[in-house]
Design an enzyme around this catalytic site. Structure first.
Site, PDB file in Angstrom:
ATOM      1  N   GLU A 175       0.610  -1.648   0.133  1.00 36.63           N
ATOM      2  CA  GLU A 175       0.214  -0.241   0.046  1.00 36.63           C
ATOM      3  C   GLU A 175       0.574   1.144  -0.340  1.00 36.63           C
ATOM      4  OE1 GLU A 175      -2.558  -0.258   3.410  1.00 36.63           O
ATOM      5  OE2 GLU A 175      -2.760  -2.521   2.996  1.00 36.63           O
ATOM      6  N   GLU A 286      -9.886   5.176   3.001  1.00 40.95           N
ATOM      7  CA  GLU A 286      -9.705   4.753   3.863  1.00 40.95           C
ATOM      8  C   GLU A 286     -10.343   6.111   5.180  1.00 40.95           C
ATOM      9  OE1 GLU A 286      -8.541   0.792   6.586  1.00 40.95           O
ATOM     10  OE2 GLU A 286      -7.252   1.540   4.610  1.00 40.95           O
TER      11      GLU A 286
END
Length: 371
Positions: A175, A286
């Site tokens: 990520e 997120e």
């Protein structure tokens, strides 16, 4: 009993201080061996960054990191954000410092009429994704904002995910993007970050350089450093470009920031599934929703505004691409979108000749339609 209790408390604090000192020593003196200084291959077919914006758009501006105002690192060194005592004390435990909670990933499934989701422990998403093929990397240009965070134990981020394996205990994930995380950094600055795990966030992986894993080779960009400047509502827009790809010769996963900065790599041996190929790529936002007092958090995602507000107001991710088995960057096929609560955070896809495949995403969290 009071003196004994006080002595026990002092002993406990002394042990914690000793543990903190040992942990700091390991974090601030990384040991690396057999470092690769450059990838063997670079993906072909990068989307042109020189295309002009529409007349009604305010073009993205150059971006840097705040620490550049105080100088640069010499060749042969890398910038490392120093870990301090107070950073460790903010964590629930030293063992958990620099790590994500388990099950913090969106799990969309195209096979079901509506995307399904495993328990998220308060994590919410607004993403675009592709699955069902073999992926050897991904690229995106990500709009940079400074979303407001309601509580220190919450965060907001925008990133890309390179995923392999199932969504159980064997998930592999790479990520990269930007985040605002008061617990991790001690402030509300927007910062560049990376993360990796090979076992669904259980025991492996961490943010940035807080454990062994990601190997940095670049002396100009610091992991965990503040990004500057930041986009403003109905004002100048800023974005960062991130590319992650697998070296077809060595098997390592490399990361590039912007058009020129190859930052480093995740060695292939860290992973099981990603030692071969990724099975899903995700892009988007997120947040952590801790539901304080039984209400949805007001922590913002992206700009804090919904996608329909468009350029200069809503946050975007543009020029999304994937790397195929021929080491070529190409437009992704059959892009899906997913969000748990569209009344809190939403996502809208688009495509044109200037931005390629793109989407707007985000939202304010708690509002009249998201109590």
């Amino acid at each position: 009993m009071a003196p004994l209790y006080g002595a026990a408390a002092r002993l406990s604090m002394a042990r914690r201080n000793l543990e903190v000192k040992r942990h700091l020593s390991r974090l601030n003196k990384p040991s690396l061996k057999s470092i690769k200084m450059r990838p063997s291959y670079h993906p072909e077919g990068l989307f042109s960054q020189s295309k002009k914006m529409s007349k009604n758009e305010i073009g993205p501006k150059p971006i840097t990191q705040l620490w550049h105002m105080n100088g640069r690192c010499p060749e042969g060194t890398i910038p490392v954000r120093r870990t301090r005592k107070q950073d460790l004390f903010r964590a629930s435990s030293i063992k958990k410092y620099g790590r994500k909670n388990q099950k913090s990933i969106a799990r969309p499934t195209s096979a079901a009429p509506e995307p399904d989701l495993i328990s998220q422990n308060g994590h919410q998403h607004a993403i675009a994704y592709v699955e069902g093929d073999e992926y050897y990397g991904a690229k995106a240009t990500i709009n940079v904002w400074d979303p407001k965070i309601q509580q220190p134990n919450e965060f907001s981020l925008s990133q890309l995910w390179i995923l392999g394996g199932s969504f159980a205990s064997d998930l592999n994930s790479i990520e990269a993007g930007w985040q605002v995380s008061p617990d991790l950094y001690g402030d509300n600055n927007t910062r560049l970050f990376t993360y990796w795990t090979s076992d669904a966030y259980q025991a492996t992986g961490c943010y940035n350089l807080l454990c062994s894993g990601f190997i940095q080779i670049n002396n100009d960009i610091a992991m965990g450093a503040s990004i500057f400047p930041i986009s403003g509502y109905s004002s100048s827009q800023y974005d960062i470009s991130i590319l992650v790809w697998k070296d077809p010769k060595e098997g390592n996963w490399w990361m590039q920031f912007g058009n020129d900065n190859v930052l480093g790599y995740w060695p292939g041996f860290l992973f099981s599934y990603l030692s071969d190929t990724a099975s899903m790529v995700q892009w988007g936002g997120e947040v952590v929703n801790s539901e304080s007092d039984g209400e949805h958090t007001t922590t913002q995602m992206g700009s804090g505004h919904f996608p329909e507000e468009g350029f200069g107001k809503a946050s975007y991710v543009r020029n999304i691409q994937v790397v195929d088995d021929s080491n070529n960057l190409r437009a992704p096929k059959d892009i899906g979108i997913f969000t748990e609560q569209s009344s809190c955070y939403d996502v809208q896809l688009g495509k044109n000749g200037e931005w390629g495949n793109y989407f707007y995403y985000g939202g304010p969290g708690r509002n009249p339609n998201c109590p």
